[in-house]
Motif scaffolding. Structure first.
Motif, PDB file in Angstrom:
ATOM      1  N   ARG A  55       0.746  -1.189   0.077  1.00  0.00           N
ATOM      2  CA  ARG A  55       0.017  -0.166   0.241  1.00  0.00           C
ATOM      3  C   ARG A  55       0.875   1.255   0.036  1.00  0.00           C
ATOM      4  N   GLY A  56       1.928   1.352   0.760  1.00  0.00           N
ATOM      5  CA  GLY A  56       2.736   2.296   0.781  1.00  0.00           C
ATOM      6  C   GLY A  56       3.646   2.507  -0.734  1.00  0.00           C
ATOM      7  N   LEU A  57       3.889   1.441  -1.125  1.00  0.00           N
ATOM      8  CA  LEU A  57       4.623   1.352  -2.397  1.00  0.00           C
ATOM      9  C   LEU A  57       3.836   2.066  -3.400  1.00  0.00           C
ATOM     10  N   PHE A  58       2.564   1.566  -3.492  1.00  0.00           N
ATOM     11  CA  PHE A  58       1.439   2.166  -4.460  1.00  0.00           C
ATOM     12  C   PHE A  58       1.113   3.642  -4.129  1.00  0.00           C
ATOM     13  N   LYS A  59       1.149   3.943  -2.916  1.00  0.00           N
ATOM     14  CA  LYS A  59       1.050   5.424  -2.758  1.00  0.00           C
ATOM     15  C   LYS A  59       2.065   6.201  -3.209  1.00  0.00           C
ATOM     16  N   ARG A  60       3.472   5.779  -3.003  1.00  0.00           N
ATOM     17  CA  ARG A  60       4.523   6.266  -3.865  1.00  0.00           C
ATOM     18  C   ARG A  60       4.685   6.178  -5.228  1.00  0.00           C
ATOM     19  N   LEU A  61       4.087   5.163  -5.789  1.00  0.00           N
ATOM     20  CA  LEU A  61       4.109   5.028  -7.108  1.00  0.00           C
ATOM     21  C   LEU A  61       3.016   6.205  -7.890  1.00  0.00           C
ATOM     22  N   GLU A  62       1.821   6.217  -7.186  1.00  0.00           N
ATOM     23  CA  GLU A  62       0.705   7.649  -7.531  1.00  0.00           C
ATOM     24  C   GLU A  62       1.437   8.485  -7.632  1.00  0.00           C
ATOM     25  N   LEU A  63       2.223   9.072  -6.510  1.00  0.00           N
ATOM     26  CA  LEU A  63       2.633  10.597  -6.265  1.00  0.00           C
ATOM     27  C   LEU A  63       3.768  10.504  -7.584  1.00  0.00           C
ATOM     28  N   MET A  64       4.656   9.592  -7.804  1.00  0.00           N
ATOM     29  CA  MET A  64       5.378   9.680  -8.739  1.00  0.00           C
ATOM     30  C   MET A  64       4.846   9.651 -10.313  1.00  0.00           C
ATOM     31  N   GLN A  65       3.655   9.245 -10.287  1.00  0.00           N
ATOM     32  CA  GLN A  65       2.687   9.414 -11.470  1.00  0.00           C
ATOM     33  C   GLN A  65       2.247  10.876 -11.895  1.00  0.00           C
ATOM     34  N   ASP A  66       1.740  11.315 -10.520  1.00  0.00           N
ATOM     35  CA  ASP A  66       1.168  12.549 -10.586  1.00  0.00           C
ATOM     36  C   ASP A  66       2.411  13.447 -11.059  1.00  0.00           C
ATOM     37  N   ALA A  67       3.542  13.256 -10.570  1.00  0.00           N
ATOM     38  CA  ALA A  67       4.674  14.285 -10.812  1.00  0.00           C
ATOM     39  C   ALA A  67       5.222  14.211 -12.234  1.00  0.00           C
ATOM     40  N   LEU A  68       4.876  13.140 -12.683  1.00  0.00           N
ATOM     41  CA  LEU A  68       5.246  12.869 -14.109  1.00  0.00           C
ATOM     42  C   LEU A  68       4.241  13.634 -14.937  1.00  0.00           C
ATOM     43  N   GLN A  69       2.981  13.421 -14.638  1.00  0.00           N
ATOM     44  CA  GLN A  69       1.866  14.166 -15.272  1.00  0.00           C
ATOM     45  C   GLN A  69       2.105  15.708 -15.373  1.00  0.00           C
ATOM     46  N   ARG A  70       2.412  16.097 -14.235  1.00  0.00           N
ATOM     47  CA  ARG A  70       2.605  17.721 -13.928  1.00  0.00           C
ATOM     48  C   ARG A  70       3.942  18.039 -14.896  1.00  0.00           C
ATOM     49  N   GLU A  71       4.779  17.291 -14.783  1.00  0.00           N
ATOM     50  CA  GLU A  71       5.932  17.565 -15.773  1.00  0.00           C
ATOM     51  C   GLU A  71       5.669  17.652 -17.095  1.00  0.00           C
ATOM     52  N   ARG A  72       4.717  16.715 -17.659  1.00  0.00           N
ATOM     53  CA  ARG A  72       4.534  16.558 -18.974  1.00  0.00           C
ATOM     54  C   ARG A  72       3.373  17.809 -19.357  1.00  0.00           C
ATOM     55  N   LEU A  73       2.673  18.199 -18.398  1.00  0.00           N
ATOM     56  CA  LEU A  73       1.941  19.465 -18.912  1.00  0.00           C
ATOM     57  C   LEU A  73       2.843  20.638 -18.881  1.00  0.00           C
ATOM     58  N   SER A  74       3.621  20.728 -17.993  1.00  0.00           N
ATOM     59  CA  SER A  74       4.432  21.860 -17.734  1.00  0.00           C
ATOM     60  C   SER A  74       5.300  21.847 -19.036  1.00  0.00           C
ATOM     61  N   LYS A  75       6.003  20.813 -19.430  1.00  0.00           N
ATOM     62  CA  LYS A  75       6.766  20.725 -20.834  1.00  0.00           C
ATOM     63  C   LYS A  75       5.691  21.001 -21.919  1.00  0.00           C
ATOM     64  N   SER A  76       4.423  20.658 -22.029  1.00  0.00           N
ATOM     65  CA  SER A  76       3.876  20.981 -23.162  1.00  0.00           C
ATOM     66  C   SER A  76       3.412  22.484 -23.266  1.00  0.00           C
ATOM     67  N   SER A  77       2.967  22.864 -22.059  1.00  0.00           N
ATOM     68  CA  SER A  77       3.027  24.481 -21.801  1.00  0.00           C
ATOM     69  C   SER A  77       4.305  25.282 -22.440  1.00  0.00           C
ATOM     70  N   PHE A  78       5.272  24.829 -21.877  1.00  0.00           N
ATOM     71  CA  PHE A  78       6.619  25.594 -22.256  1.00  0.00           C
ATOM     72  C   PHE A  78       6.821  25.289 -23.862  1.00  0.00           C
ATOM     73  N   GLU A  79       6.447  24.283 -24.451  1.00  0.00           N
ATOM     74  CA  GLU A  79       6.561  24.227 -25.835  1.00  0.00           C
ATOM     75  C   GLU A  79       5.636  25.112 -26.650  1.00  0.00           C
ATOM     76  N   GLN A  80       4.277  25.203 -25.852  1.00  0.00           N
ATOM     77  CA  GLN A  80       3.345  26.084 -26.772  1.00  0.00           C
ATOM     78  C   GLN A  80       3.936  27.537 -26.608  1.00  0.00           C
ATOM     79  N   ARG A  81       4.367  27.864 -25.536  1.00  0.00           N
ATOM     80  CA  ARG A  81       4.875  29.237 -25.361  1.00  0.00           C
ATOM     81  C   ARG A  81       6.207  29.513 -26.287  1.00  0.00           C
TER      82      ARG A  81
END
Length: 287
Positions: A55-81
Protein backbone atom coordinates in the motif's frame (compact mmCIF):
# COMPACT_ATOMS: atom_id res chain seq x y z
CA UNK A 1 13.56 5.08 -4.83
CA UNK A 2 13.22 5.10 -8.61
CA UNK A 3 10.04 4.38 -10.56
CA UNK A 4 11.60 1.21 -11.98
CA UNK A 5 12.49 -0.16 -8.54
CA UNK A 6 8.98 0.52 -7.29
CA UNK A 7 7.48 -1.54 -10.10
CA UNK A 8 9.86 -4.43 -9.47
CA UNK A 9 9.18 -4.42 -5.72
CA UNK A 10 5.43 -4.45 -6.30
CA UNK A 11 5.86 -7.44 -8.60
CA UNK A 12 8.30 -9.41 -6.44
CA UNK A 13 7.12 -8.84 -2.85
CA UNK A 14 4.01 -11.14 -3.09
CA UNK A 15 6.09 -13.82 -4.84
CA UNK A 16 8.86 -13.62 -2.26
CA UNK A 17 6.31 -13.66 0.57
CA UNK A 18 4.75 -16.89 -0.68
CA UNK A 19 8.17 -18.45 -1.29
CA UNK A 20 9.45 -17.50 2.16
CA UNK A 21 6.25 -18.73 3.84
CA UNK A 22 6.41 -22.10 2.08
CA UNK A 23 10.05 -22.54 3.04
CA UNK A 24 9.45 -21.68 6.72
CA UNK A 25 6.34 -23.86 6.86
CA UNK A 26 8.00 -26.95 5.42
CA UNK A 27 11.31 -26.44 7.23
CA UNK A 28 10.09 -25.48 10.71
CA UNK A 29 6.30 -25.41 11.08
CA UNK A 30 5.15 -28.60 9.39
CA UNK A 31 4.95 -30.56 12.71
CA UNK A 32 2.77 -27.82 14.21
CA UNK A 33 0.62 -26.62 11.30
CA UNK A 34 -1.42 -28.92 9.12
CA UNK A 35 -1.31 -28.71 5.33
CA UNK A 36 -4.87 -27.38 5.11
CA UNK A 37 -4.25 -24.69 7.72
CA UNK A 38 -1.03 -23.69 5.96
CA UNK A 39 -2.92 -23.33 2.67
CA UNK A 40 -5.46 -21.04 4.38
CA UNK A 41 -2.78 -18.96 6.08
CA UNK A 42 -0.81 -18.37 2.84
CA UNK A 43 -3.31 -15.91 1.18
CA UNK A 44 -3.96 -14.28 4.57
CA UNK A 45 -0.25 -13.65 4.97
CA UNK A 46 0.02 -12.25 1.44
CA UNK A 47 -2.98 -9.98 2.15
CA UNK A 48 -1.39 -8.67 5.36
CA UNK A 49 1.93 -7.99 3.61
CA UNK A 50 0.06 -6.26 0.79
CA UNK A 51 -1.73 -3.97 3.25
CA UNK A 52 1.41 -3.12 5.16
CA UNK A 53 4.09 -2.90 2.49
CA UNK A 54 2.53 -2.66 -0.96
CA UNK A 55 0.00 0.00 0.00
CA UNK A 56 2.84 2.37 0.78
CA UNK A 57 4.61 1.46 -2.43
CA UNK A 58 1.43 2.03 -4.45
CA UNK A 59 1.03 5.42 -2.78
CA UNK A 60 4.57 6.37 -3.77
CA UNK A 61 3.92 5.10 -7.29
CA UNK A 62 0.81 7.29 -7.57
CA UNK A 63 2.74 10.32 -6.34
CA UNK A 64 5.47 9.69 -8.91
CA UNK A 65 2.88 9.34 -11.68
CA UNK A 66 1.24 12.60 -10.61
CA UNK A 67 4.64 14.30 -10.68
CA UNK A 68 5.33 12.90 -14.16
CA UNK A 69 1.94 14.12 -15.37
CA UNK A 70 2.59 17.62 -14.00
CA UNK A 71 6.00 17.58 -15.69
CA UNK A 72 4.42 16.59 -19.02
CA UNK A 73 1.86 19.38 -18.73
CA UNK A 74 4.59 21.87 -17.82
CA UNK A 75 6.70 20.73 -20.77
CA UNK A 76 3.72 20.98 -23.12
CA UNK A 77 2.96 24.48 -21.87
CA UNK A 78 6.60 25.48 -22.31
CA UNK A 79 6.64 24.10 -25.86
CA UNK A 80 3.49 26.05 -26.74
CA UNK A 81 5.01 29.25 -25.34
CA UNK A 82 8.15 28.64 -27.38
CA UNK A 83 6.09 28.01 -30.49
CA UNK A 84 4.06 31.18 -29.94
CA UNK A 85 7.24 33.18 -29.29
CA UNK A 86 8.77 31.85 -32.51
CA UNK A 87 5.69 32.77 -34.52
CA UNK A 88 5.59 36.23 -32.95
CA UNK A 89 9.26 36.75 -33.74
CA UNK A 90 9.16 35.33 -37.26
CA UNK A 91 5.99 37.06 -38.33
CA UNK A 92 4.69 39.88 -36.20
CA UNK A 93 7.86 41.44 -34.81
CA UNK A 94 9.53 41.59 -38.22
CA UNK A 95 6.37 43.04 -39.76
CA UNK A 96 6.23 45.72 -37.07
CA UNK A 97 9.88 46.54 -37.72
CA UNK A 98 9.05 46.88 -41.42
CA UNK A 99 6.12 49.10 -40.49
CA UNK A 100 8.38 51.42 -38.49
CA UNK A 101 10.76 51.65 -41.47
CA UNK A 102 7.89 52.60 -43.78
CA UNK A 103 6.67 55.22 -41.31
CA UNK A 104 10.14 56.75 -41.42
CA UNK A 105 9.92 56.73 -45.22
CA UNK A 106 6.55 58.44 -45.01
CA UNK A 107 8.08 61.29 -42.99
CA UNK A 108 10.70 61.83 -45.70
CA UNK A 109 8.31 61.57 -48.65
CA UNK A 110 8.30 64.87 -50.56
CA UNK A 111 5.72 64.25 -53.28
CA UNK A 112 2.03 63.32 -53.11
CA UNK A 113 2.77 60.22 -55.19
CA UNK A 114 5.49 59.13 -52.77
CA UNK A 115 3.15 59.65 -49.81
CA UNK A 116 0.42 57.65 -51.54
CA UNK A 117 2.72 54.71 -52.35
CA UNK A 118 4.18 54.61 -48.87
CA UNK A 119 0.71 54.80 -47.32
CA UNK A 120 -0.43 51.85 -49.42
CA UNK A 121 2.62 49.88 -48.34
CA UNK A 122 1.84 50.68 -44.69
CA UNK A 123 -1.74 49.51 -45.16
CA UNK A 124 -0.47 46.26 -46.65
CA UNK A 125 1.93 45.73 -43.75
CA UNK A 126 -0.84 46.40 -41.22
CA UNK A 127 -3.06 43.84 -42.95
CA UNK A 128 -0.15 41.39 -42.85
CA UNK A 129 0.32 41.95 -39.10
CA UNK A 130 -3.42 41.49 -38.57
CA UNK A 131 -3.42 38.17 -40.41
CA UNK A 132 -0.34 37.01 -38.48
CA UNK A 133 -2.00 37.88 -35.17
CA UNK A 134 -5.13 35.95 -36.16
CA UNK A 135 -3.01 32.99 -37.22
CA UNK A 136 -1.05 32.98 -33.96
CA UNK A 137 -4.25 33.11 -31.92
CA UNK A 138 -5.77 30.29 -33.99
CA UNK A 139 -2.66 28.16 -33.53
CA UNK A 140 -2.62 28.82 -29.79
CA UNK A 141 -6.29 27.86 -29.49
CA UNK A 142 -5.79 24.70 -31.52
CA UNK A 143 -2.91 23.67 -29.25
CA UNK A 144 -4.41 24.51 -25.85
CA UNK A 145 -8.11 23.91 -26.38
CA UNK A 146 -9.76 20.53 -26.32
CA UNK A 147 -7.95 17.76 -28.10
CA UNK A 148 -8.97 17.20 -31.74
CA UNK A 149 -9.83 13.64 -30.73
CA UNK A 150 -12.62 15.03 -28.55
CA UNK A 151 -14.55 16.38 -31.51
CA UNK A 152 -15.23 15.44 -35.14
CA UNK A 153 -12.02 16.06 -37.02
CA UNK A 154 -13.70 16.26 -40.40
CA UNK A 155 -15.96 19.02 -39.05
CA UNK A 156 -12.87 21.12 -38.30
CA UNK A 157 -11.56 20.59 -41.85
CA UNK A 158 -14.87 21.68 -43.35
CA UNK A 159 -14.90 24.68 -41.01
CA UNK A 160 -11.57 25.84 -42.48
CA UNK A 161 -13.03 25.55 -45.98
CA UNK A 162 -16.14 27.45 -44.88
CA UNK A 163 -14.02 30.24 -43.36
CA UNK A 164 -12.27 30.60 -46.72
CA UNK A 165 -15.57 30.79 -48.63
CA UNK A 166 -16.85 33.42 -46.19
CA UNK A 167 -13.68 35.54 -46.43
CA UNK A 168 -15.17 37.67 -49.21
CA UNK A 169 -12.46 37.21 -51.82
CA UNK A 170 -14.50 35.23 -54.30
CA UNK A 171 -13.13 31.87 -53.14
CA UNK A 172 -14.65 28.45 -53.68
CA UNK A 173 -13.44 25.39 -51.82
CA UNK A 174 -13.92 21.65 -51.95
CA UNK A 175 -12.85 19.03 -49.40
CA UNK A 176 -11.92 15.43 -50.15
CA UNK A 177 -10.63 14.16 -46.81
CA UNK A 178 -10.27 10.38 -46.66
CA UNK A 179 -7.80 10.09 -43.80
CA UNK A 180 -9.51 8.33 -40.85
CA UNK A 181 -9.79 10.42 -37.70
CA UNK A 182 -8.15 7.75 -35.51
CA UNK A 183 -5.15 7.34 -37.85
CA UNK A 184 -3.16 10.18 -36.21
CA UNK A 185 -2.30 11.13 -32.66
CA UNK A 186 -3.66 14.33 -31.14
CA UNK A 187 -0.36 16.15 -31.66
CA UNK A 188 -0.20 15.03 -35.30
CA UNK A 189 -3.75 16.29 -35.84
CA UNK A 190 -2.93 19.67 -34.30
CA UNK A 191 0.21 20.12 -36.42
CA UNK A 192 -1.44 18.96 -39.66
CA UNK A 193 -4.40 21.27 -39.04
CA UNK A 194 -2.02 24.17 -38.40
CA UNK A 195 -0.21 23.54 -41.71
CA UNK A 196 -3.48 23.30 -43.64
CA UNK A 197 -4.74 26.48 -41.95
CA UNK A 198 -1.53 28.32 -42.83
CA UNK A 199 -1.77 27.17 -46.47
CA UNK A 200 -5.33 28.53 -46.65
CA UNK A 201 -4.21 31.75 -44.98
CA UNK A 202 -1.57 32.19 -47.68
CA UNK A 203 -4.28 31.80 -50.31
CA UNK A 204 -6.21 34.64 -48.71
CA UNK A 205 -3.09 36.81 -48.47
CA UNK A 206 -1.80 36.40 -51.99
CA UNK A 207 -4.66 35.64 -54.35
CA UNK A 208 -8.37 36.29 -55.00
CA UNK A 209 -11.25 34.57 -56.77
CA UNK A 210 -9.54 31.19 -56.66
CA UNK A 211 -10.84 27.66 -56.37
CA UNK A 212 -9.17 25.76 -53.53
CA UNK A 213 -9.14 22.00 -53.04
CA UNK A 214 -8.23 20.34 -49.74
CA UNK A 215 -7.52 16.63 -50.02
CA UNK A 216 -5.88 14.00 -47.85
CA UNK A 217 -5.46 10.29 -48.47
CA UNK A 218 -3.90 7.37 -46.59
CA UNK A 219 -0.82 6.09 -48.40
CA UNK A 220 -1.43 2.75 -50.09
CA UNK A 221 0.88 0.14 -48.69
CA UNK A 222 2.24 2.58 -46.13
CA UNK A 223 2.37 2.24 -42.37
CA UNK A 224 -0.70 2.96 -40.26
CA UNK A 225 -1.09 6.73 -39.98
CA UNK A 226 0.85 7.52 -43.18
CA UNK A 227 -0.82 10.12 -45.39
CA UNK A 228 -0.50 12.49 -48.33
CA UNK A 229 -2.35 15.81 -48.07
CA UNK A 230 -2.70 18.48 -50.75
CA UNK A 231 -3.94 22.08 -50.58
CA UNK A 232 -4.09 23.49 -54.12
CA UNK A 233 -5.53 26.70 -55.53
CA UNK A 234 -6.09 28.16 -58.98
CA UNK A 235 -4.86 31.63 -58.06
CA UNK A 236 -2.19 33.76 -59.67
CA UNK A 237 0.71 31.77 -58.21
CA UNK A 238 4.25 33.04 -57.78
CA UNK A 239 7.80 32.46 -58.96
CA UNK A 240 10.08 30.17 -56.96
CA UNK A 241 12.16 33.19 -55.89
CA UNK A 242 9.07 34.87 -54.47
CA UNK A 243 8.14 31.81 -52.44
CA UNK A 244 11.47 31.86 -50.61
CA UNK A 245 11.74 35.65 -50.40
CA UNK A 246 11.95 37.51 -47.11
CA UNK A 247 8.57 38.07 -45.51
CA UNK A 248 7.18 34.66 -46.53
CA UNK A 249 6.81 33.67 -42.90
CA UNK A 250 3.85 31.36 -43.51
CA UNK A 251 5.77 29.01 -45.77
CA UNK A 252 8.72 29.00 -43.40
CA UNK A 253 6.49 28.12 -40.45
CA UNK A 254 4.86 25.30 -42.43
CA UNK A 255 8.30 23.89 -43.22
CA UNK A 256 9.34 24.10 -39.57
CA UNK A 257 6.20 22.33 -38.38
CA UNK A 258 6.60 19.57 -40.95
CA UNK A 259 10.28 19.14 -40.08
CA UNK A 260 9.52 18.84 -36.37
CA UNK A 261 7.03 16.04 -37.10
CA UNK A 262 9.36 14.25 -39.52
CA UNK A 263 7.05 14.93 -42.49
CA UNK A 264 7.85 16.06 -46.01
CA UNK A 265 6.51 19.36 -47.31
CA UNK A 266 6.65 20.69 -50.85
CA UNK A 267 5.34 23.99 -52.21
CA UNK A 268 4.92 24.34 -55.96
CA UNK A 269 3.74 27.56 -57.54
CA UNK A 270 3.66 28.84 -61.10
CA UNK A 271 2.59 32.27 -62.14
CA UNK A 272 -1.06 32.31 -63.28
CA UNK A 273 -1.31 28.55 -62.61
CA UNK A 274 -1.81 28.54 -58.88
CA UNK A 275 -0.03 27.08 -55.86
CA UNK A 276 0.09 23.54 -54.53
CA UNK A 277 1.14 22.61 -50.98
CA UNK A 278 1.80 18.94 -50.25
CA UNK A 279 2.40 17.32 -46.87
CA UNK A 280 3.26 13.64 -46.49
CA UNK A 281 4.69 11.23 -43.99
CA UNK A 282 6.93 9.77 -46.71
CA UNK A 283 9.43 11.53 -49.02
CA UNK A 284 7.31 13.23 -51.65
CA UNK A 285 9.64 12.12 -54.43
CA UNK A 286 8.60 8.52 -53.67
CA UNK A 287 4.85 9.20 -53.80
Amino acid sequence: MSYRWLKWLILWIPTLTIGLWEYVRHAFLLPYISMDLGNVLAPVLVFIVTLTLLRGLFKRLELMQDALQRERLSKSSFEQREKLARELHDGISQSLFLLSVKLDSLEHAHTPEGVRQTTEQIRGTVRHVYEDVRQSIANLKSSTAASPAEGPWLTAIHSLAEELRAAGGGYTAEVNWQLPEHALSDKEKVELMAIVREALMNVRKHTHEAHVSIACYPLEGGAWGSFHCIVADTGRGADAEQLEAKGRYGIRMMRERAKQMGWSLRVKSERDLGTRVEIATEPLSDI
